[in-house]
Design a protein around this motif. Structure first.
Motif, PDB file in Angstrom:
ATOM      1  N   ASP A   2       0.784  -1.256  -0.014  1.00  0.00           N
ATOM      2  CA  ASP A   2      -0.070   0.027   0.177  1.00  0.00           C
ATOM      3  C   ASP A   2       0.749   1.261   0.166  1.00  0.00           C
ATOM      4  O   ASP A   2       2.100   1.337   0.304  1.00  0.00           O
ATOM      5  N   VAL A   3       0.281   2.441  -0.268  1.00  0.00           N
ATOM      6  CA  VAL A   3       1.023   3.632  -0.511  1.00  0.00           C
ATOM      7  C   VAL A   3       1.693   3.999   0.823  1.00  0.00           C
ATOM      8  O   VAL A   3       2.750   4.621   1.163  1.00  0.00           O
ATOM      9  N   GLY A   4       0.964   3.652   2.006  1.00  0.00           N
ATOM     10  CA  GLY A   4       1.527   3.904   3.573  1.00  0.00           C
ATOM     11  C   GLY A   4       2.830   3.285   3.563  1.00  0.00           C
ATOM     12  O   GLY A   4       3.976   3.837   4.227  1.00  0.00           O
ATOM     13  N   THR A   5       2.957   1.916   3.084  1.00  0.00           N
ATOM     14  CA  THR A   5       4.106   1.277   3.303  1.00  0.00           C
ATOM     15  C   THR A   5       5.073   1.946   2.494  1.00  0.00           C
ATOM     16  O   THR A   5       6.496   2.107   2.757  1.00  0.00           O
ATOM     17  N   ILE A   6       4.998   2.300   1.392  1.00  0.00           N
ATOM     18  CA  ILE A   6       5.899   2.726   0.407  1.00  0.00           C
ATOM     19  C   ILE A   6       6.457   4.087   1.083  1.00  0.00           C
ATOM     20  O   ILE A   6       7.673   4.329   0.953  1.00  0.00           O
ATOM     21  N   ILE A   7       5.338   4.948   1.660  1.00  0.00           N
ATOM     22  CA  ILE A   7       6.328   6.162   1.986  1.00  0.00           C
ATOM     23  C   ILE A   7       7.084   5.719   3.435  1.00  0.00           C
ATOM     24  O   ILE A   7       8.218   6.489   3.488  1.00  0.00           O
ATOM     25  N   LYS A   8       6.671   4.805   4.122  1.00  0.00           N
ATOM     26  CA  LYS A   8       7.559   4.363   5.179  1.00  0.00           C
ATOM     27  C   LYS A   8       9.033   3.877   4.618  1.00  0.00           C
ATOM     28  O   LYS A   8       9.878   4.068   5.374  1.00  0.00           O
ATOM     29  N   ARG A   9       8.931   3.199   3.718  1.00  0.00           N
ATOM     30  CA  ARG A   9      10.088   2.740   3.118  1.00  0.00           C
ATOM     31  C   ARG A   9      11.056   3.543   2.559  1.00  0.00           C
ATOM     32  O   ARG A   9      12.177   3.682   2.687  1.00  0.00           O
ATOM     33  N   VAL A  10      10.503   4.843   1.916  1.00  0.00           N
ATOM     34  CA  VAL A  10      11.247   5.910   1.506  1.00  0.00           C
ATOM     35  C   VAL A  10      11.933   6.595   2.611  1.00  0.00           C
ATOM     36  O   VAL A  10      13.108   6.929   2.854  1.00  0.00           O
ATOM     37  N   HIS A  11      10.901   6.991   3.600  1.00  0.00           N
ATOM     38  CA  HIS A  11      11.681   7.451   4.948  1.00  0.00           C
ATOM     39  C   HIS A  11      12.851   6.724   5.499  1.00  0.00           C
ATOM     40  O   HIS A  11      13.737   7.216   6.015  1.00  0.00           O
ATOM     41  N   SER A  30      -1.954  -2.149  -9.621  1.00  0.00           N
ATOM     42  CA  SER A  30      -2.330  -3.749  -9.792  1.00  0.00           C
ATOM     43  C   SER A  30      -3.431  -3.997  -9.024  1.00  0.00           C
ATOM     44  O   SER A  30      -4.359  -4.666  -9.292  1.00  0.00           O
ATOM     45  N   ASN A  31      -2.871  -4.154  -7.822  1.00  0.00           N
ATOM     46  CA  ASN A  31      -3.936  -4.601  -6.704  1.00  0.00           C
ATOM     47  C   ASN A  31      -5.205  -3.770  -6.403  1.00  0.00           C
ATOM     48  O   ASN A  31      -6.069  -4.527  -6.318  1.00  0.00           O
ATOM     49  N   CYS A  32      -5.205  -2.551  -6.962  1.00  0.00           N
ATOM     50  CA  CYS A  32      -6.426  -1.882  -7.005  1.00  0.00           C
ATOM     51  C   CYS A  32      -7.457  -2.573  -7.979  1.00  0.00           C
ATOM     52  O   CYS A  32      -8.485  -2.785  -7.559  1.00  0.00           O
ATOM     53  N   PHE A  33      -6.975  -3.100  -9.217  1.00  0.00           N
ATOM     54  CA  PHE A  33      -7.723  -3.505 -10.153  1.00  0.00           C
ATOM     55  C   PHE A  33      -7.999  -5.154  -9.861  1.00  0.00           C
ATOM     56  O   PHE A  33      -8.936  -5.565 -10.185  1.00  0.00           O
ATOM     57  N   THR A  34      -7.072  -5.694  -9.240  1.00  0.00           N
ATOM     58  CA  THR A  34      -7.297  -7.251  -8.943  1.00  0.00           C
ATOM     59  C   THR A  34      -8.160  -7.673  -7.842  1.00  0.00           C
ATOM     60  O   THR A  34      -8.946  -8.403  -8.243  1.00  0.00           O
ATOM     61  N   PHE A  35      -8.104  -6.641  -6.953  1.00  0.00           N
ATOM     62  CA  PHE A  35      -9.055  -7.103  -5.947  1.00  0.00           C
ATOM     63  C   PHE A  35     -10.235  -6.255  -5.718  1.00  0.00           C
ATOM     64  O   PHE A  35     -10.962  -6.475  -4.550  1.00  0.00           O
ATOM     65  N   ASN A  36     -10.522  -5.430  -6.533  1.00  0.00           N
ATOM     66  CA  ASN A  36     -11.774  -4.536  -6.424  1.00  0.00           C
ATOM     67  C   ASN A  36     -12.511  -4.713  -7.870  1.00  0.00           C
ATOM     68  O   ASN A  36     -11.792  -4.727  -8.987  1.00  0.00           O
ATOM     69  N   ARG A  37     -13.891  -4.365  -7.636  1.00  0.00           N
ATOM     70  CA  ARG A  37     -14.442  -4.328  -9.213  1.00  0.00           C
ATOM     71  C   ARG A  37     -14.596  -3.147  -9.771  1.00  0.00           C
ATOM     72  O   ARG A  37     -14.754  -2.182  -9.173  1.00  0.00           O
ATOM     73  N   PRO A  38     -14.936  -3.122 -11.099  1.00  0.00           N
ATOM     74  CA  PRO A  38     -15.059  -1.713 -11.459  1.00  0.00           C
ATOM     75  C   PRO A  38     -16.159  -1.034 -11.282  1.00  0.00           C
ATOM     76  O   PRO A  38     -17.314  -1.755 -10.899  1.00  0.00           O
ATOM     77  N   GLY A  39     -16.050   0.088 -10.816  1.00  0.00           N
ATOM     78  CA  GLY A  39     -17.256   0.927 -10.429  1.00  0.00           C
ATOM     79  C   GLY A  39     -17.090   0.970  -8.917  1.00  0.00           C
ATOM     80  O   GLY A  39     -17.652   2.064  -8.371  1.00  0.00           O
ATOM     81  N   GLU A  40     -16.337   0.120  -8.225  1.00  0.00           N
ATOM     82  CA  GLU A  40     -16.027   0.356  -6.652  1.00  0.00           C
ATOM     83  C   GLU A  40     -15.034   1.596  -6.348  1.00  0.00           C
ATOM     84  O   GLU A  40     -14.363   1.939  -7.440  1.00  0.00           O
ATOM     85  N   VAL A  41     -15.030   2.126  -5.270  1.00  0.00           N
ATOM     86  CA  VAL A  41     -14.533   3.487  -5.168  1.00  0.00           C
ATOM     87  C   VAL A  41     -12.934   3.198  -5.261  1.00  0.00           C
ATOM     88  O   VAL A  41     -12.168   3.778  -5.959  1.00  0.00           O
ATOM     89  N   VAL A  42     -12.350   1.921  -4.618  1.00  0.00           N
ATOM     90  CA  VAL A  42     -10.892   1.749  -4.676  1.00  0.00           C
ATOM     91  C   VAL A  42     -10.456   1.645  -6.157  1.00  0.00           C
ATOM     92  O   VAL A  42      -9.405   1.769  -6.461  1.00  0.00           O
TER      93      VAL A  42
END
Length: 83
Positions: A2-11, A30-42
């Motif tokens: 997730d983006v939070g993990t990426i931010i921590k890794r950068v810091h 890629s995970n946004c599209f794999t684990f969520n359906r089109p039309g969903e917020v994520v």
């Protein structure tokens, strides 16, 4: 991933090159599209993130990477004053 993990890794200076960070960003998208359906917020937010990511990626310079001597935790220096 997730983006939070990426931010921590950068810091924490986890990444040794830009390509490692880019791979994690691609995984998040890629995970946004794999684990969520089109039309969903994520899924829709993943589409927005992908557009933003590709726009920023297109602006990156090409060529070899150079490690910056600047401390990333340091603030920006003030702009030079005009004489």
């Amino acid at each position: 991933m997730d983006v939070g993990t990426i931010i921590k890794r950068v810091h924490n200076e986890y990444y040794t090159c830009v390509n490692e960070l880019l791979a994690d960003m691609r995984l998040v998208i890629s995970n946004c599209f794999t684990f969520n359906r089109p039309g969903e917020v994520v899924y829709r937010k993943g589409m927005q993130l992908e557009k933003f990511f590709l726009r920023i990626l297109a602006q990156l310079p090409y060529g070899p990477e150079y490690r910056s001597a600047r401390d990333p935790r340091a603030g920006r220096s003030p702009p030079p004053t005009e004489k």
